[in-house]
Design an enzyme around this catalytic site. Structure first.
Site, PDB file in Angstrom:
ATOM      1  N   CYS A 157      50.924   5.631 -36.378  1.00 48.31           N
ATOM      2  CA  CYS A 157      51.999   4.750 -36.184  1.00 48.31           C
ATOM      3  C   CYS A 157      51.644   3.872 -34.993  1.00 48.31           C
ATOM      4  O   CYS A 157      50.936   4.488 -34.100  1.00 48.31           O
ATOM      5  CB  CYS A 157      53.101   5.753 -36.038  1.00 48.31           C
ATOM      6  SG  CYS A 157      54.690   4.772 -35.698  1.00 48.31           S
ATOM      7  N   HIS A 158      51.972   2.619 -35.014  1.00 49.57           N
ATOM      8  CA  HIS A 158      51.612   1.708 -33.847  1.00 49.57           C
ATOM      9  C   HIS A 158      52.919   1.631 -33.105  1.00 49.57           C
ATOM     10  O   HIS A 158      52.972   0.963 -32.007  1.00 49.57           O
ATOM     11  CB  HIS A 158      51.489   0.333 -34.549  1.00 49.57           C
ATOM     12  CG  HIS A 158      52.431  -0.183 -35.279  1.00 49.57           C
ATOM     13  ND1 HIS A 158      52.096  -1.042 -36.394  1.00 49.57           N
ATOM     14  CD2 HIS A 158      53.826  -0.028 -35.438  1.00 49.57           C
ATOM     15  CE1 HIS A 158      53.142  -1.437 -37.066  1.00 49.57           C
ATOM     16  NE2 HIS A 158      54.295  -0.731 -36.463  1.00 49.57           N
ATOM     17  N   HIS A 169      58.224   8.613 -34.365  1.00 49.98           N
ATOM     18  CA  HIS A 169      59.323   7.531 -34.137  1.00 49.98           C
ATOM     19  C   HIS A 169      60.296   7.993 -33.128  1.00 49.98           C
ATOM     20  O   HIS A 169      61.312   7.577 -32.757  1.00 49.98           O
ATOM     21  CB  HIS A 169      60.199   7.217 -35.401  1.00 49.98           C
ATOM     22  CG  HIS A 169      59.375   6.512 -36.300  1.00 49.98           C
ATOM     23  ND1 HIS A 169      59.628   6.379 -37.687  1.00 49.98           N
ATOM     24  CD2 HIS A 169      58.245   5.365 -36.056  1.00 49.98           C
ATOM     25  CE1 HIS A 169      58.781   5.388 -38.194  1.00 49.98           C
ATOM     26  NE2 HIS A 169      58.064   4.911 -37.217  1.00 49.98           N
ATOM     27  N   ASN A 221      55.828   5.933 -44.303  1.00 50.98           N
ATOM     28  CA  ASN A 221      57.074   6.747 -43.930  1.00 50.98           C
ATOM     29  C   ASN A 221      57.962   7.280 -44.932  1.00 50.98           C
ATOM     30  O   ASN A 221      58.043   6.733 -46.031  1.00 50.98           O
ATOM     31  CB  ASN A 221      58.000   5.745 -43.120  1.00 50.98           C
ATOM     32  CG  ASN A 221      57.298   5.385 -41.611  1.00 50.98           C
ATOM     33  OD1 ASN A 221      56.641   6.087 -41.157  1.00 50.98           O
ATOM     34  ND2 ASN A 221      57.741   4.173 -41.234  1.00 50.98           N
TER      35      ASN A 221
END
Length: 464
Positions: free
Chosen positions: A179-180, A216, A157
């Site tokens: 990304c999880h 995000h 990130n």
């Protein structure tokens, strides 16, 4: 996921950040339990001793009877050595030190700006980006020189800016970001089915979703399990748990003492506001909105039932993992094999043609998200097949969300240009335009200058 009937035995993976005591271990475990692939993992890290520890640890797995994937691990001293001959490249680095991160996260608190993570947007995200982008410029240049045909998987990130930098420097690069956060939302949707339909044992991958947005700040516009419209059920679920919030039945109140947990109240509030499912954790989501929504002060944060992640916690966590590393390397403890829940190995498997996979990734927008500028790094589903990654057309976000997403996209572009041009005034304009920065301009400028001063060693070519 279709499992393979073949095996590939000579894969080379370059791991940049190979001294990691977190992500590297997840990769080791996932490679060990996958029977269709084997090869060599070259570990590069500025902390060579940490990479050597992971070399020792990784190689202890080779002769274990419970290990299906046989891999040789080798610590290397240069990035060039890691990249040469690589088929796949994994990037997972910490751009700077915890002291740098403390400035990112905690200095703004002195001005009344709270950040629950501070690595993607907000004051902390911007300064982290200014440290990280030059590192990714150098990585991209060397990938172009030493392994131009390799697939590149980024975990660092700020995800969007790291991935965009790779493409800016090397437009032909085959890179994507993972990304999880979406996975956790799929698990929440499995809880919807359990709570409202009494259906247990549903894997998160069984819930088929349409994903769109930016990392995000990602959204789900469709969700289905077999013949059940889970999206339609979500409204009932939100109404039932809006005030109290929702955690797994065994984790009630867990968010109070866990820096990474939440009761999903921010997600629920966003659904009520916008009619679409927010698909990241509450800690990340809160940072994309004006500070008075969810991050006004500590009481507001407590009301929404999530937590800040203090840097002192990260330092203690690293100390714990370093101690764990010593015990694993010295043989006092045995490395536990289990699937991490990440999809990097599945993606590699699909790109080798050993399976087909559809999952969410961060790649350049080629039109898969309508209403967001072409060339921005967006997060949508994509189809992985042999040596191919094709985005799924995801559609358009609700206008109210789209306007917020586009604001962040343009701010990311400004940060990238500021870094490339070493332009402090341009960086300041992005700082002032971030939704979290709602303090007076004079105070914000003072804060910016202090944060820049704390990162001087990474900005040596800037005119400061």
């Amino acid at each position: 996921m279709q499992y393979c009937g073949d095996r590939v035995n000579d894969i080379t993976i370059a791991y940049i950040g190979g001294g990691s005591r977190g992500w590297a271990w997840r990769l080791m475990s996932d490679l060990a339990v996958e029977e269709c692939m084997s090869g060599t993992v070259k570990l590069y890290d500025i902390d060579f001793e940490a990479a050597q520890d992971n070399e020792i640890l990784g190689n202890t797995l080779f002769d274990r009877e419970d290990v299906k994937g046989k891999w040789q691990y080798k610590a290397v001293k240069t990035l060039e050595a890691a990249l040469s001959g690589a088929d796949f490249i994994v990037i997972s680095i910490l751009p700077g030190t915890f002291a740098d991160m403390a400035s990112d996260v905690h200095l703004p608190e002195q001005y009344g700006i709270y950040q629950s993570v501070g690595d993607s947007v907000g004051p902390g995200g911007l300064l982290r980006a200014l440290r990280t982008i030059p590192m990714y410029v150098e990585i991209a240049k060397k990938i172009k020189k030493y392994s131009p045909k390799a697939w590149v998987i980024n975990y660092t990130n700020p995800m969007a800016l790291c991935t965009k930098t790779l493409y800016e420097v090397f437009p032909e690069i085959k890179a994507f970001g993972c990304c999880h956060e979406v996975f956790a939302t799929q698990k929440l949707l499995a809880s919807v089915l359990r709570e409202l339909k009494g259906l247990d044992g549903i894997e998160r991958s069984d819930i088929k979703i349409n994903v769109l947005g930016i990392n995000h700040f990602t959204w789900i516009s469709e969700a289905n399990y077999k013949n059940i419209d889970v999206f339609a059920l979500y409204k009932e679920f939100v109404n039932a748990f809006y005030q109290e919030g929702y955690e797994d039945g065994t984790q009630k109140g867990h968010w109070i003492n866990d820096s990474f947990s939440s009761a999903n109240r921010v997600k629920f509030d966003l659904f009520k506001r916008f009619g679409i499912i927010a698909a990241a954790g509450d800690r990340h989501l809160a940072e994309f909105f004006p500070s008075n929504w969810y991050l006004k002060d500590l009481d507001t944060i407590k009301k929404w039932k999530f937590n800040l992640t203090p840097v002192k916690w990260r330092i203690q966590d690293l100390n714990n993992r370093c101690e764990k590393s010593k015990n694993l390397v010295n043989g006092r403890n045995k490395f536990e094999l289990k699937e991490s829940g990440e999809e990097g190995v599945k993606q590699i498997k699909a790109l080798l043609g050993l399976a087909d996979l559809v999952t969410n990734v961060n790649i350049l927008n080629r039109g898969q998200v309508t209403g967001v500028p072409i060339g921005a790094v967006v997060e949508t589903n994509a189809v992985f097949t042999r040596d191919s990654l094709k985005p799924v057309m995801a559609g358009r976000l609700p206008i109210a969300i789209e306007s917020l997403v586009v604001r962040h996209v343009y701010n990311q572009d400004t940060i990238l240009k500021a870094s490339f041009n070493k332009d402090k005034e341009l960086a300041l304009s992005a700082f002032l335009n971030d939704p979290l920065v709602t303090i007076p301009v004079d105070d914000a400028t003072q804060l910016f200058n202090k944060m820049i001063d704390n990162s001087r060693e990474y900005l040596s070519e800037w005119k400061l």
